[in-house]
Each structure stands twice: as C-alpha cells, then as structure tokens.
Design a protein around this motif. Structure first.
Motif, short mmCIF file in Angstrom:
data_model
loop_
_atom_site.label_atom_id
_atom_site.label_comp_id
_atom_site.label_asym_id
_atom_site.label_seq_id
_atom_site.Cartn_x
_atom_site.Cartn_y
_atom_site.Cartn_z
N SER A 51 2.32 1.50 -2.22
CA SER A 51 1.37 0.48 -1.75
C SER A 51 1.99 -0.91 -1.86
N SER A 55 2.07 -3.04 1.48
CA SER A 55 1.29 -4.27 1.54
C SER A 55 2.18 -5.52 1.54
N LEU B 21 -3.74 1.22 1.78
CA LEU B 21 -2.48 1.02 1.07
C LEU B 21 -1.71 -0.23 1.49
N THR B 22 -2.03 -0.75 2.69
CA THR B 22 -1.32 -1.97 3.13
C THR B 22 -2.03 -3.25 2.68
N GLU B 23 -3.22 -3.12 2.11
CA GLU B 23 -3.99 -4.33 1.82
C GLU B 23 -3.37 -5.14 0.67
N ARG B 24 -3.08 -4.44 -0.40
CA ARG B 24 -2.43 -5.07 -1.57
C ARG B 24 -1.91 -3.95 -2.45
N PRO B 25 -1.00 -4.25 -3.37
CA PRO B 25 -0.53 -3.20 -4.29
C PRO B 25 -1.72 -2.65 -5.09
N LEU B 26 -1.78 -1.35 -5.22
CA LEU B 26 -2.86 -0.75 -6.01
C LEU B 26 -2.71 -1.12 -7.48
N THR B 27 -3.84 -1.22 -8.16
CA THR B 27 -3.80 -1.37 -9.62
C THR B 27 -3.47 0.00 -10.23
N GLY B 28 -3.17 0.00 -11.50
CA GLY B 28 -2.88 1.26 -12.18
C GLY B 28 -4.04 2.23 -12.11
N ALA B 31 -4.50 3.62 -8.57
CA ALA B 31 -3.43 4.57 -8.27
C ALA B 31 -3.66 5.91 -8.96
N GLU B 32 -4.18 5.87 -10.19
CA GLU B 32 -4.48 7.11 -10.91
C GLU B 32 -5.48 7.96 -10.13
#
Lengths: 120, 120
Positions: A51, A55, B21-28, B31-32
């Motif tokens: 991601s 992103s 997934l393109t919006e912003r990096p996922l948080t932990g 992602a879990e």
C-alpha cells in the motif's frame, strides 16, 4: 488492457487467473495461480509495503520511500521480492536505487474475481 | 443484506477493513485485518473449496457437496474453519449437515480495496 505487449515482463501474471469465484469451482491449476496472488497480500508487513508503493506518487516508489514499517531493510527487500514474484510489483533500477511499481492490471484481475463473485 | 441482524456473528468482519490500497499506506492495524482475509484465500485447496461454495446454488453448500477437491474430510473441515474464522463464510447446522454460505459483503469489501486501487 487492450495491448498486452505494453507489459511484456508481466504477461504470465496479467493473464486472467480464473473466472469469478461464483461462476464455477476453480480447477486445481486456476486455484494455484489465484491463491499465489492472494497469498502475496496475506502478510501484514507485505500488505503495508504494497500500500505504501500503491499510494505513493504515480504508484511508484523507491525502497528509500517505503521503509518505515518497523522492520529491517533485509526484511523489506524480502517482502518486495515476494510481491514481484507474485506479479504484483515490477521493479526498475535507476542509478543507485531500485524503484517499484504497482501493476494495476493484476489488481484489477484479482478485484474482478472477488467483486463479480460478490455481485452475483 | 439490508438486515444486519441476519448475520449477527459476522458483523465485525463485514466492517470495512481499510481504505483502497492507493489512498494512503495502511496502518499496522488495518494491514493486520486486511491481510488475514487475503491470507484465507491464499491457499489453493482453501480457494477451491471457497469457489465451490460460492458457485453452488444460492451461494450455499453442504460439506457433502464440496468434498471433491482431492483432500481428506478432516482437511476440508480444517479449511472451512479457517474461512469461517476469516469471516468469508458463515455456517449453519441443519439436521445432520452443516451448510456454508459465502459472505458477499466481505468479498465486496476486499474487491473494492483492490479495484479502487487499480482504477486510480
């Protein structure tokens, strides 16, 4: 999507892996191919890295841009390699750095397998 | 699907796991949750069983309908349990047999995470 020659290195992964999941039971071979792609996104660290690339500006990022997920550089490299092997990322060296790109066609294929299933 | 009370056991899994997934990096944490769903589809046998349920009449099947994937009955049960734990299937006992159902809302959520990523 109409010109497969635009993605010569990725043709095997960009071919549709399988029909929508509601259409009929997958064959063993179809399931092997589709499961490999889902498995590549089935790890939290790998998904965060993915991601982070997806992103980033233009769907492309240098390793230097995406290493803040709390794991070591070798672990980052390992996960990026796995994503490449699954056909979800491509990479290109430019001088010192390797840049990674998301492959939209592969994502669209995976999404269609799920959402056509969900819609029917 | 308009009556959430029909699926009381699955509400936590049906909540959106994460942004595209393109919006912003996922948080932990995001992602879990998302990785757990992708991982559930990341095994070929499990994916074949899942597509067997999804493609069966009304998106619902008895274990007796879907056991022809070349693995033992305990293995089938193990994989169905994993799919349930991931929120992708629900189950209901009717007399002798346990019936499994695909959860379309979860599939739609997973698909949107991928296809919105692909489209942008």
């Amino acid at each position: 999507m109409s010109n497969a020659k635009a993605l010569p290195l990725l043709q095997p992964a960009v071919e549709p892996c399988c029909p929508p999941l509601t259409e009929r039971p997958l064959t063993g071979e179809e399931a092997e191919r589709a499961a490999a792609m889902f498995k590549a996104l089935g790890d939290p660290v790998r998904l965060r890295l993915f991601s982070a690339v997806a992103s980033h500006e233009n769907g492309e990022a240098c390793v230097c841009d995406i290493s803040d997920v709390g794991v070591s550089q070798p672990t980052v490299s390992h996960h990026l390699k796995k994503l490449k092997e699954a056909g979800l990322l491509s990479s290109e060296r430019r001088g010192t750095w390797v840049f990674y790109r998301v492959e939209p066609a592969v994502l669209a294929t995976m999404g269609a397998v799920l959402t056509k299933a969900a819609a029917s």
